[in-house]
Design a protein around this motif. Structure first.
Motif, PDB file in Angstrom:
ATOM      1  N   GLU A 132       2.682  -1.417  10.145  1.00  0.00           N
ATOM      2  CA  GLU A 132       2.255  -0.526  11.391  1.00  0.00           C
ATOM      3  C   GLU A 132       2.850  -0.584  12.508  1.00  0.00           C
ATOM      4  O   GLU A 132       2.697   0.513  13.602  1.00  0.00           O
ATOM      5  N   GLN A 171      -3.453   5.161   6.574  1.00  0.00           N
ATOM      6  CA  GLN A 171      -3.122   6.115   5.507  1.00  0.00           C
ATOM      7  C   GLN A 171      -3.330   7.610   6.421  1.00  0.00           C
ATOM      8  O   GLN A 171      -2.437   8.475   6.256  1.00  0.00           O
ATOM      9  N   GLN A 181       5.362   5.024   2.371  1.00  0.00           N
ATOM     10  CA  GLN A 181       5.346   6.425   2.831  1.00  0.00           C
ATOM     11  C   GLN A 181       6.190   6.363   4.226  1.00  0.00           C
ATOM     12  O   GLN A 181       6.950   7.085   4.638  1.00  0.00           O
ATOM     13  N   VAL A 182       5.612   5.399   5.184  1.00  0.00           N
ATOM     14  CA  VAL A 182       6.271   5.270   6.431  1.00  0.00           C
ATOM     15  C   VAL A 182       7.710   4.766   6.308  1.00  0.00           C
ATOM     16  O   VAL A 182       8.560   5.297   7.236  1.00  0.00           O
ATOM     17  N   TRP A 218       0.766   3.926   1.806  1.00  0.00           N
ATOM     18  CA  TRP A 218       1.172   4.122   3.189  1.00  0.00           C
ATOM     19  C   TRP A 218       2.342   3.488   3.595  1.00  0.00           C
ATOM     20  O   TRP A 218       3.187   3.983   4.420  1.00  0.00           O
ATOM     21  N   GLU A 219       2.438   2.124   3.527  1.00  0.00           N
ATOM     22  CA  GLU A 219       3.609   1.486   3.763  1.00  0.00           C
ATOM     23  C   GLU A 219       5.080   2.194   3.330  1.00  0.00           C
ATOM     24  O   GLU A 219       6.063   2.032   3.958  1.00  0.00           O
ATOM     25  N   ASN A 261      -6.744   0.046   5.629  1.00  0.00           N
ATOM     26  CA  ASN A 261      -5.707   0.889   4.960  1.00  0.00           C
ATOM     27  C   ASN A 261      -6.202   2.292   5.191  1.00  0.00           C
ATOM     28  O   ASN A 261      -4.978   3.320   5.056  1.00  0.00           O
ATOM     29  N   VAL A 315      -0.487   8.049   8.701  1.00  0.00           N
ATOM     30  CA  VAL A 315       0.850   8.427   7.942  1.00  0.00           C
ATOM     31  C   VAL A 315       0.664   9.799   7.605  1.00  0.00           C
ATOM     32  O   VAL A 315       1.687  10.703   7.657  1.00  0.00           O
ATOM     33  N   ASN A 316      -0.395  10.201   7.155  1.00  0.00           N
ATOM     34  CA  ASN A 316      -0.590  11.572   6.593  1.00  0.00           C
ATOM     35  C   ASN A 316      -0.142  12.710   7.512  1.00  0.00           C
ATOM     36  O   ASN A 316       0.448  13.698   7.426  1.00  0.00           O
ATOM     37  N   SER A 349       0.804  -1.153  -0.090  1.00  0.00           N
ATOM     38  CA  SER A 349       0.070  -0.045   0.074  1.00  0.00           C
ATOM     39  C   SER A 349       1.003   1.183  -0.068  1.00  0.00           C
ATOM     40  O   SER A 349       2.045   1.216   0.314  1.00  0.00           O
ATOM     41  N   LEU A 405       4.943   2.455  11.882  1.00  0.00           N
ATOM     42  CA  LEU A 405       3.933   3.678  12.069  1.00  0.00           C
ATOM     43  C   LEU A 405       3.827   3.700  13.558  1.00  0.00           C
ATOM     44  O   LEU A 405       4.298   5.049  14.006  1.00  0.00           O
TER      45      LEU A 405
END
Lengths: 79, 101, 198
Positions: free
Chosen positions: A68, C13, A30-31, A27-28, C9, C16-17, A25, A71
Motif C-alpha cells: 500500500e 484493487q 499489479q502495483v 493488486w500487489e 483488498n 490500482v485499477n 494479492s 500504491l
C-alpha cells in the motif's frame, strides 16, 4: 534526522512475520509491475518513488501494508 | 585504486581508506542510513557509479552520477559493547557521504 | 508493523485499477505489458536461478571466480539476465568461507536481487528483520536455526546503493557425491539471503 523507513538498529519491531512469498494479492503484483514500468519509461526515478514513500507520516507509514506504501507513492507520482 | 580529486571540497576515496560518514541531515532524500552517520569504517570495494539519489529524488533523471563504495564497519563501532566482536556491517555509500578519517 | 491488508483488498484493487487505466490512457504501459511483467516474476525469475549459479560455482572453480568477480555476467552465462528498472542496478555475489558468513539486508527500503531471484519473502521486507539484522545478526540467524561459531566473522551487507547482493554458501560435506539436482535442492532462497546454510 531520518524518515520512518530508516530503521537500521531500531528496537521494538517485534518478531519476524510469518513466511509469505512474493505477492499475496493481484493488486500487489499489479502495483509492483506498474511502478517498474513507470520507472523504466522514465515517468519518474526510483529515488523519487522512494522519497515519496519516505514522506508518509511515520504513524501512517508503519500502519500501512507494504505494497500500500507503493500504491500511495504511485498515486502521487503518476498523475 | 584511488579516484582523482573531484570538484569542490569533496575528497575522493579509494579501497583501503579509512573513512567517516559525514553527519548530514538534509530534509530531502538520502541513502546514508542514520546508524552509520558519524561512524568510521574502511572502504572495501568500489560499487560503481549511479545517479546520485539525493539529487535524483529532486530533479529526476538529469541528476549527476557519482561513485559509491562499500564501507566495512565493526559492529562495536556502530552499537558499542553490545555488538558481537566478530560482527561487521558493510554499507554501500555514495562518495558525497564520505570523508577521509 | 504493517499488516497484510487482506480485508481491504477490494478498496486497494479499485485504487490500482484507476492507476492502470491512467497509465494506459497516457501511453505509459498497457495491461498486456503489466501482465507480462507479472508473469515474468512468477516464472522465469526465481531463487532457482541463484541455486544454479551456486551449484555451478561448487563444481567449477573457474565459474566461481567469474561469479565473485562479476555476478551479473556470470548469471547471464547461465541464461539469467537481470532487468526491469535500470541498468545501474548490479548483482554482486559474496562467498561464505570457514572464516566468514554473509547475510543480506536493505535497512532503508527492501532492495533485493529481484531481477535475478524473484520477489523477496515477506520477512525480508519487514521492519523487524531490517532493524535487527544489522545490530544482532547472530540473534536473527538463530531464529532461522543457523548457529555460527563465535570465531566466525559475520558480515551483514546493507544494500543502500546500486548493488544487489546474493550469498554463495559453502557446499556441505558430501555435496560432491550428490547429483546436480540434489545439490540444487540444498540451495534454498534463505541460503542465498544468508539466513540459512545448506
Amino acid at each position: 534526522m531520518a524518515y520512518a523507513n530508516d530503521v537500521g538498529g531500531m528496537h521494538g519491531f517485534g518478531d519476524l512475520p510469518e513466511e509469505g512469498h512474493g505477492f499475496e494479492s493481484v493488486w500487489e503484483a499489479q502495483v509492483f509491475a506498474l511502478n517498474q514500468a513507470c520507472v523504466a519509461a522514465g515517468v519518474y526515478t526510483l529515488d523519487e518513488f522512494r522519497h515519496t514513500m519516505e514522506r508518509i507520516p511515520p504513524a501512517e507509514y508503519y500502519a500501512m501494508p507494504y505494497y500500500e506504501r507503493w500504491l500511495y507513492a504511485v498515486e502521487r507520482l503518476l498523475p | 585504486m584511488r579516484e582523482t580529486e573531484r570538484s569542490g571540497a569533496r575528497p575522493a576515496v579509494g579501497v583501503g581508506d579509512r573513512v567517516r560518514v559525514r553527519v548530514l541531515n538534509p530534509p530531502g532524500h538520502n541513502r546514508a542510513p542514520s546508524y552509520v552517520r558519524g561512524r568510521t569504517g574502511v572502504v572495501v570495494r568500489a560499487v560503481g557509479d549511479g545517479r546520485f539519489p539525493d539529487e535524483a529524488a529532486a530533479v529526476g533523471a538529469d541528476a549527476r552520477r557519482e561513485e559509491s563504495w562499500t564501507v566495512a564497519f565493526a559492529g562495536t563501532e556502530l552499537w558499542g559493547p553490545d555488538a558481537g566482536p566478530n560482527d561487521r556491517v558493510h554499507v554501500d555509500l555514495f562518495e558525497t557521504y564520505l570523508e577521509r578519517a | 508493523m504493517s499488516g497484510s491488508g487482506h480485508h481491504r483488498n477490494g478498496e486497494l484493487q479499485a485504487r490500482v485499477n484507476v492507476l492502470l487505466a491512467l497509465a494506459e490512457e497516457r501511453g505509459i504501459v498497457d495491461r498486456e505489458e503489466i501482465d507480462r511483467r507479472i508473469e515474468l516474476l512468477g516464472s522465469s525469475v526465481s531463487p532457482l536461478n541463484g541455486a544454479l549459479m551456486v551449484v555451478r560455482a561448487w563444481n567449477d572453480d573457474a565459474y566461481r571466480e567469474r561469479l565473485l568477480d562479476d555476478a551479473g555476467a556470470a548469471a547471464a552465462e547461465l541464461g539469467v539476465s537481470g532487468g526491469g528498472y535500470s541498468s545501474d542496478i548490479r548483482l554482486h555475489a559474496v562467498a561464505n568461507t570457514p572464516e566468514v558468513h554473509n547475510v543480506v539486508v536493505c535497512t532503508l527500503c527492501s532492495c533485493y536481487p529481484l531481477a535475478w531471484l524473484g520477489p523477496p519473502p515477506a520477512w525480508y521486507k519487514s521492519e523487524a528483520y531490517r532493524s535487527r539484522v544489522v545490530r544482532d545478526p547472530r540473534g536473527v540467524l538463530a531464529e532461522f536455526g543457523t548457529t555460527l561459531p563465535d570465531a566466525t566473522e559475520v558480515r551483514v551487507w546493507d544494500a543502500s546503493a546500486e548493488a544487489r547482493y546474493m550469498v554463495v554458501p559453502m557446499a556441505p560435506a558430501g555435496a560432491a557425491d550428490l547429483s546436480e539436482d540434489q545439490q540444487l535442492d540444498l540451495v534454498t532462497r534463505d541460503c542465498l539471503i544468508g539466513v540459512a546454510v545448506p
